[in-house]
Every structure is written in C-alpha cells, then in structure tokens.
Scaffold this motif. Structure first.
Motif, short mmCIF file in Angstrom:
data_model
loop_
_atom_site.label_atom_id
_atom_site.label_comp_id
_atom_site.label_asym_id
_atom_site.label_seq_id
_atom_site.Cartn_x
_atom_site.Cartn_y
_atom_site.Cartn_z
N MET A 214 0.87 -1.22 -0.01
CA MET A 214 0.13 -0.06 0.14
C MET A 214 0.87 1.26 -0.06
N SER A 215 1.76 1.39 0.53
CA SER A 215 2.86 2.26 0.79
C SER A 215 3.45 2.75 -0.59
N ILE A 216 3.77 1.52 -1.28
CA ILE A 216 4.29 1.79 -2.69
C ILE A 216 3.43 2.63 -3.46
N LEU A 217 1.84 2.31 -3.57
CA LEU A 217 1.38 2.72 -4.21
C LEU A 217 0.63 4.30 -3.65
N LEU A 218 0.87 4.42 -2.33
CA LEU A 218 0.73 5.66 -1.71
C LEU A 218 1.69 6.72 -1.91
N GLY A 219 2.81 6.39 -2.68
CA GLY A 219 4.04 7.09 -2.70
C GLY A 219 4.86 7.22 -1.69
N GLY A 220 4.80 6.32 -0.56
CA GLY A 220 5.49 6.27 0.79
C GLY A 220 6.83 5.50 0.25
N HIS A 221 7.64 5.00 1.30
CA HIS A 221 8.51 3.94 1.11
C HIS A 221 8.42 2.98 2.21
N VAL A 222 9.23 1.86 2.30
CA VAL A 222 8.79 0.59 2.91
C VAL A 222 10.02 0.18 3.74
N ARG A 223 9.74 -0.35 4.82
CA ARG A 223 10.78 -1.06 5.46
C ARG A 223 10.39 -2.40 5.90
N VAL A 224 11.44 -3.32 5.59
CA VAL A 224 11.10 -4.73 5.59
C VAL A 224 12.30 -5.14 6.38
N GLY A 225 11.98 -6.74 6.98
CA GLY A 225 13.28 -7.23 7.59
C GLY A 225 12.76 -8.06 8.90
N PHE A 226 13.60 -8.72 9.40
CA PHE A 226 13.29 -9.61 10.61
C PHE A 226 12.97 -9.01 11.88
N GLU A 227 13.23 -7.63 12.02
CA GLU A 227 12.72 -6.73 13.19
C GLU A 227 11.22 -6.79 13.12
N ASP A 228 10.55 -6.83 12.05
CA ASP A 228 9.09 -7.03 11.90
C ASP A 228 8.64 -8.20 11.64
N ASN A 229 9.14 -9.04 10.95
CA ASN A 229 8.25 -10.29 10.23
C ASN A 229 9.62 -11.19 10.03
N VAL A 230 9.46 -12.38 10.32
CA VAL A 230 10.44 -13.35 10.13
C VAL A 230 10.09 -14.50 9.05
N ASN A 231 8.78 -14.50 8.45
CA ASN A 231 8.21 -15.30 7.82
C ASN A 231 7.72 -14.65 6.27
N LEU A 232 8.18 -15.40 5.25
CA LEU A 232 7.71 -14.93 3.84
C LEU A 232 6.19 -15.11 3.54
N ALA A 233 5.81 -16.27 4.25
CA ALA A 233 4.47 -16.88 4.16
C ALA A 233 4.05 -17.70 5.28
N LYS A 234 2.96 -17.70 5.46
CA LYS A 234 2.75 -18.81 6.66
C LYS A 234 3.31 -20.18 6.51
N GLY A 235 4.28 -20.31 7.44
CA GLY A 235 4.83 -21.62 7.68
C GLY A 235 6.31 -21.59 6.86
N VAL A 236 6.54 -20.60 6.03
CA VAL A 236 7.75 -20.29 5.15
C VAL A 236 8.67 -19.49 5.88
N LYS A 237 9.93 -19.97 6.44
CA LYS A 237 10.80 -18.54 7.02
C LYS A 237 11.65 -18.25 5.85
N ALA A 238 12.15 -16.73 6.06
CA ALA A 238 12.91 -16.14 5.24
C ALA A 238 14.26 -16.77 5.58
N LYS A 239 15.16 -16.97 4.45
CA LYS A 239 16.68 -17.22 4.73
C LYS A 239 17.42 -16.09 5.06
N SER A 240 17.06 -14.79 4.68
CA SER A 240 17.69 -13.84 5.06
C SER A 240 16.81 -12.70 4.97
N ASN A 241 17.36 -11.58 5.40
CA ASN A 241 16.71 -10.29 5.10
C ASN A 241 16.42 -10.04 3.70
N ALA A 242 17.34 -10.43 2.92
CA ALA A 242 17.40 -10.11 1.53
C ALA A 242 16.01 -10.87 0.90
#
Ligand code: KMH
Ligand code: ZN
Length: 272
Positions: A214-242
């Motif tokens: 939504m932020s992309i659509l509204l002209g804002g920027h984005v923060r991602v990463g383990f601080e906020d979320n460790v899963n790419l999808a339900k039951g699928v852990k990210a291997k890296s912040n990348a």
C-alpha cells in the motif's frame, strides 16, 4: 513519485534465533545480513545490535564495531541506528549510538504497549530530550509512530522547533498495542501527516507485505526485515533479510516504482 527507499530492519531487539535461525547476533552475522540486504536493493539499514548470545545492547562500542563492519561491505548504504533499543532500557543507554554521529537515527514519539507486560516508554520529556540531543549533531530523526496520537505529538514538537521539518516518519502498523495493520488505518495515518513529510511503512508480522505494498501505491517508502517479520508466508521462514528486500523490490517494479540507491535516498530525505 520519488523512487522507492527500501529500509532493511535486519535484527531488531525482540526477535530471536528461536523465531528464525537467520536472525543475526554477532558482528559478522549483522554485517553479512546488511550486505545481503544492500545487494538486494536496500538503501537504509535500520540497526539494532546484540551481544554474541543475542542479548540486545545499545553499547556505543558494539554499534561502532557493527557500523564499521557494515560500511566495509555495503558501499555508501545509510546506517540508521535505533534509539528505541529494547523495552526497559534507560534513556542514556538508548542514546549511546548517537555519539557515533550517524546520518539518521530513530525518534520514537510515544508510549505503547508492546505485548504481555511490556511497555515501550517514551514520555513527552523523553522525546524532547532525544530530539534535542540529535539536533545539534545534525542527525536526521526518523519519527517512529505506532499510533495516530504519536503523529500529533511529533507535529506539536515540530511547531515548537524541537523536531526539525520536513519530518520523515516511519508508520509502524500492527504492533500489539498500537494501531492495527489494515488498509483503513494506514490511510488514516498517511492522511494525518503534515504536508511536505516523507514516510516509510513497516508492518509487523503478517500485515507486512500488504502495508508495504500500500505504501508503494501511496507514494511512501517501505521497511522490511526480521525486526518486523520472520516469515515470507505462513510456515515459510525467510532465509535472509534479502528475501524480503528482493520480493518488495519486484513488487515495486511491477507497480512502476524503481528503487532508490543510497545517494538517491539521501537526496529524497534531505540528508547532507
Ligand atoms: N525495540 C522496540 C522496543 C526503534 O528502533 O526506534 C523499539 C524499536 C523502535 O525498535
Ligand atoms: Zn527498531
């Protein structure tokens, strides 16, 4: 619209290896996660640091080691230390990383329940103290808001000249105790920002992807990463912040937003 600034919050203070083995603790792990996020397209690293056993610390010595290690492998990436630290830390402890004169640092603009018995305390006097310590050092605050009233607090302090303008906000959606991570609430937050502000959006847990998009659509920027979320999808852990950086970069590209380099991010944010 400006190019998209992707911030990677690679470590946080609350998330642990029990949540996801890839959460970095050591200087080497933190530098590696920063490098992978930077190479994937992040232009800001939002930084918390840990002792080797994972204990959160705001020690300037540990921040210096991590920032030097990041700068050695991440070109001109912007490193943005946290002054929030972990729940329960003293103000003096939280402020230690600003002695290293980073370009940016966070400025949390209100008190918030943080789940269970945890309270993240930021009284008005604390916010004023932090802003007044950062200002003469030329450190740009990223104004962290977990609810709408915190935007109003920042506006009041900006009117008094305590927080410099234009302000850059991080709208943190979905904290257990803050505003929820829904499209309605994000729109409310964005529409409450003062004219001329820039903003990035973080979403905690499952709402991260929707809030970022939504932020992309509204002209804002984005923060991602383990601080906020460790899963790419339900039951699928990210291997890296990348993994998160790559995914949001691809979505942004599809939606017509190119990614900002660190120097383009500096221009957008008015960093010297
Ligand atoms: N760890 C949270 C209690 C910030 O970086 O400024 C506070 C936090 C906000 O993460
Ligand atoms: Zn943080």
């Amino acid at each position: 619209m400006d190019k998209l600034i992707i911030t990677a919050a690679i470590c946080g203070a609350e998330v642990t290896k029990e949540h996801n083995e890839a959460v970095p603790y050591t200087v080497e792990e933190i530098a590696r996660e920063a490098r992978l996020a930077y190479e994937a397209g992040a232009s800001i690293i939002h930084l918390h640091v840990r002792e080797d056993d994972g204990t959160p610390t705001q020690s300037a010595k540990r921040f210096r080691e991590c920032m030097e290690a990041i700068k050695a492998c991440c070109g001109d990436v912007i490193v943005q230390p946290s002054t929030g630290g972990a729940v329960g830390m003293s103000n003096d402890e939280r402020l230690e990383p600003i002695t290293l004169l980073p370009e940016m640092a966070t400025l949390d603009c209100g008190t918030c329940n943080f789940g269970g018995d945890d309270i993240f305390v930021n009284t008005e006097n604390t916010i004023i103290e932090f802003a007044q310590r950062m200002k003469p050092l030329g450190i740009k605050p990223e104004v962290e808001v977990f609810d709408k009233g915190m935007i109003d607090m920042a506006i009041r302090l900006a009117k008094k000249g305590i927080i410099p303008t234009p302000m850059h906000f991080n709208l943190v959606m979905g904290v257990n105790g803050g505003i929820s991570g829904t499209p309605r609430d994000l729109l409310f937050m964005v529409e409450s920002l003062p004219a001329g502000s820039t903003f990035t959006v973080s979403g905690v847990g499952r709402c991260q992807l929707a809030m970022n998009t939504m932020s992309i659509l509204l002209g804002g920027h984005v923060r991602v990463g383990f601080e906020d979320n460790v899963n790419l999808a339900k039951g699928v852990k990210a291997k890296s912040n990348a993994d998160f950086v790559t995914r949001i970069r691809e979505i942004a590209f599809t939606l017509g937003r190119e990614t900002a380099t660190p120097s383009e991010a500096r221009a957008i944010l008015g960093l010297k």
